[in-house]
Write an enzyme that holds these catalytic residues in place. Structure first.
Site, PDB file in Angstrom:
ATOM      1  N   GLY A 240      30.673  -3.700 -35.713  1.00 27.59           N
ATOM      2  CA  GLY A 240      30.698  -2.258 -35.454  1.00 27.59           C
ATOM      3  C   GLY A 240      29.509  -1.853 -34.605  1.00 27.59           C
ATOM      4  O   GLY A 240      28.958  -2.672 -33.855  1.00 27.59           O
ATOM      5  N   SER A 241      29.068  -0.615 -34.757  1.00 29.96           N
ATOM      6  CA  SER A 241      27.995  -0.093 -33.904  1.00 29.96           C
ATOM      7  C   SER A 241      26.642  -0.676 -34.313  1.00 29.96           C
ATOM      8  O   SER A 241      26.467  -1.159 -35.436  1.00 29.96           O
ATOM      9  CB  SER A 241      27.938   1.423 -34.032  1.00 29.96           C
ATOM     10  OG  SER A 241      27.490   1.765 -35.327  1.00 29.96           O
ATOM     11  N   GLY A 245      25.069  -1.576 -37.999  1.00 30.99           N
ATOM     12  CA  GLY A 245      24.512  -2.910 -38.251  1.00 30.99           C
ATOM     13  C   GLY A 245      23.082  -2.845 -38.759  1.00 30.99           C
ATOM     14  O   GLY A 245      22.687  -3.617 -39.635  1.00 30.99           O
ATOM     15  N   GLU A 262      27.843  -8.433 -35.687  1.00 30.15           N
ATOM     16  CA  GLU A 262      28.477  -8.452 -34.367  1.00 30.15           C
ATOM     17  C   GLU A 262      28.581  -6.990 -33.956  1.00 30.15           C
ATOM     18  O   GLU A 262      29.468  -6.267 -34.394  1.00 30.15           O
ATOM     19  CB  GLU A 262      29.840  -9.123 -34.501  1.00 30.15           C
ATOM     20  CG  GLU A 262      30.305  -9.779 -33.238  1.00 30.15           C
ATOM     21  CD  GLU A 262      31.104  -8.825 -32.404  1.00 30.15           C
ATOM     22  OE1 GLU A 262      30.479  -8.202 -31.512  1.00 30.15           O
ATOM     23  OE2 GLU A 262      32.292  -8.669 -32.644  1.00 30.15           O
TER      24      GLU A 262
HETATM   25  C1  UN1 Z   1      35.369  -6.682 -30.152  1.00 32.52           C
HETATM   26  O1  UN1 Z   1      35.490  -5.829 -29.275  1.00 32.52           O
HETATM   27  O2  UN1 Z   1      34.920  -6.385 -31.277  1.00 32.52           O
HETATM   28  O3  UN1 Z   1      36.414 -10.723 -25.916  1.00 32.52           O
HETATM   29  C2  UN1 Z   1      35.808  -8.084 -30.003  1.00 32.52           C
HETATM   30  C3  UN1 Z   1      37.164  -9.821 -26.217  1.00 32.52           C
HETATM   31  C4  UN1 Z   1      37.968  -9.951 -27.492  1.00 32.52           C
HETATM   32  C5  UN1 Z   1      37.133  -9.654 -28.682  1.00 32.52           C
HETATM   33  C6  UN1 Z   1      36.433  -8.374 -28.660  1.00 32.52           C
HETATM   34  N1  UN1 Z   1      38.507 -11.273 -27.611  1.00 32.52           N
HETATM   35  O4  UN1 Z   1      37.272  -8.832 -25.539  1.00 32.52           O
END
Ligand code: UN1
Length: 509
Positions: A240-241, A245, A262
């Protein structure tokens, strides 16, 4: 939306339970409605968890863990293989639901389900490859090696933009590793979560897997905070943002738990004077308007060599004129709506900031009105000419807002690319080996993902996915990301008759 067959096929009702420990569902009291940004209509309602429901889910997960970890990893992998087949069966319906509930194009919705399938296949193969190393001991008649054990409950917190894939990246890996998973999806896309859980739950039941191995717990943001503070959850994987995080990191860090974060990106493509401009154009437009600019890998900045700046600007302008915005379920539509009205407001605020900070609009933005746009969530993708140090350029605005800027030397371009607080994805478009290799070197991109002649979005599941700095530092999905879901143990075994002590210490008794 008249065709609601896909909801029936996925087993979704008007009022759906939103808490499950696998195949069993807990009937809770409070509700959240799922409104489609496509047409503003209510798709259904999901019942959300109370604190008591949360307790009961965590307790069931705790009880399931010792049983699940006892099952040999390849057997767990076989169950995940069956999950891949179940998701194959429902690909069309689930892809349609994702498109309708989240607003991404149908092709992207189907592509997301394919990512779920692919990561199930990956995890299934991985179940026979959870390898540790052996080392040569410095002591005689000793053997030393390392092994990986599961952690326990893995809390999976996911964002609205990839409502199924990111759950699968985390959950499927956690499950083959012998962990049990508790999923808290974004409250904006709960029906997709319920549908995924139903598909997975049936496979678990067919295999007599105990309740608690794979749980879903729907609720508002506070539920995520409860999970972050809960000592019974050794690992929280959150997507998320950056703001979210940071909160999760503080709460989990306070109790010395593990996090896998992430978070946001501020991804750039450097387009050099040696670029194939057709590749550059396709990479830029796909990266900027795909998922209406709501991927963490969305292309937010183009850093373009001054000798081709004007020429490329015209190419972009012409391409943007052809972008078709509308109902993402219809064929030929490139871009659907933003997730909700508050996202639209964020986008409008960013446009105001751009104007205030002296940016030039190459392509004007704004909200679309009229037939087909009644939900109020459709916006125009726009292009803004900026200086790299404008404050607005430092921020991630989760919308189709593309900043373009000029550079003269590659060192300067790399400096601009790295000169933001985020470090998720990056790309260079160039046919010159010296340029591309410098970009990939330790003096080049500081991001977790660095591509050559490819844009910033569309990562494959086989690689480790994640970024540096404010992007969180975690790695999910492919490569050896599985290690984050396990605890490493170093084992030394003495099969000799004496006990040589460390550091040459001798006892004289
Ligand atoms: C995301 O935006 O959280 O590479 C993941 C990409 C995708 C995954 C994005 N396979 O754009």
């Amino acid at each position: 939306m008249n065709n609601i067959d896909f909801l029936k096929v996925l087993g979704l009702e008007d009022l759906n339970p939103g808490v499950s420990t696998g195949n069993d569902w807990i009937l809770t009291a409070n509700e959240i409605e799922s409104i489609s940004p496509v047409d503003g209509k209510r798709i259904g309602t999901v019942r959300i968890a109370s604190p008591e429901d949360y307790e009961s889910v965590i307790k069931t997960a705790e009880e399931a863990f010792p049983e699940w970890r006892k099952l040999p990893a390849p057997k767990r992998g076989d169950i995940i293989r069956q999950m891949a087949d179940a998701f194959r069966k429902y690909k069309q319906e689930l892809g349609t639901l994702i498109s309708y509930e989240m607003g991404k194009s149908l092709q992207e919705g189907l592509g997301e389900v394919q990512e779920v399938i692919d990561v199930c296949d990956f995890a299934s193969g991985l179940s026979r490859q959870i390898y540790g190393l052996t080392m040569h001991s410095e002591r005689p008649d000793h053997r030393m090696y390392e092994q990986y054990h599961p952690l326990g409950i893995v809390g999976v917190i996911t964002a609205f933009n990839f409502p199924a894939a990111v759950w699968a990246w985390n959950t499927m890996l956690a499950l083959v590793c012998g962990d049990v998973a508790v999923w808290k999806p974004s409250h904006k896309v709960l029906l997709t979560a319920v549908a995924c859980q139903k598909i997975a739950g049936r496979v678990l039941k067919e295999n007599n897997v105990p309740e608690g191995v794979c749980s879903l717990i729907c609720g508002a943001n506070e539920l995520g905070e409860t999970m972050a503070k809960d000592k019974r959850i050794p690992l929280i994987s959150a997507t998320g943002s950056t703001a979210m995080g940071r909160k999760v990191a503080v709460a989990v860090g306070e109790r010395l738990g593990k996090t896998l974060l992430e978070l946001g990106g501020n991804n750039a493509i450097i387009i050099t004077e040696n670029a194939d401009l057709t590749i550059a154009l396709h990479a830029s437009v796909f990266g900027a308007i795909g998922t209406a600019g709501q991927r963490c890998t969305t292309t937010r900045r183009l850093i373009i060599h001054s000798s081709i700046f004007e020429e490329f600007k015209i190419k972009l302008l012409n391409a943007y004129k052809q972008v078709k915005i509308g109902n993402p379920l219809l064929e030929g539509i490139h871009m659907g709506p933003l997730i909700d009205q508050s996202a639209v407001q964020h986008y409008l605020n960013a446009l105001d900031d751009c104007k205030e900070q002296g940016a030039q609009f190459t392509v004007e933005g704004g909200v679309l009105e009229g037939t087909g746009y009644e939900s109020g969530c459709y916006v125009k993708p726009c292009i803004v000419e900026v200086k790299p140090d404008f404050p607005i350029v430092q921020k991630e605005t989760f919308a189709p807002l593309l900043y373009i800027m000029e550079y003269d030397t590659l060192a300067e371009a790399i400096g601009i690319q790295n000169g933001v607080s985020q470090g998720l994805s990056s790309g260079i478009i160039s046919l010159n080996l010296r340029e591309t290799e410098l970009f990939l070197s330790s003096a080049g991109s500081d991001c977790g993902i660095a591509n050559v002649n490819i844009g910033t979005s569309g990562a494959e599941i086989g690689g480790a996915f994640g970024g540096e700095k404010d992007s969180g530092g975690g790695r999910e999905s492919g490569s050896d990301s599985w290690k984050a879901y396990m605890r490493r143990q170093t084992n030394t075994i003495n099969y000799g008759t004496g006990l040589p002590l460390a550091q040459g210490i001798k006892f004289d008794f």
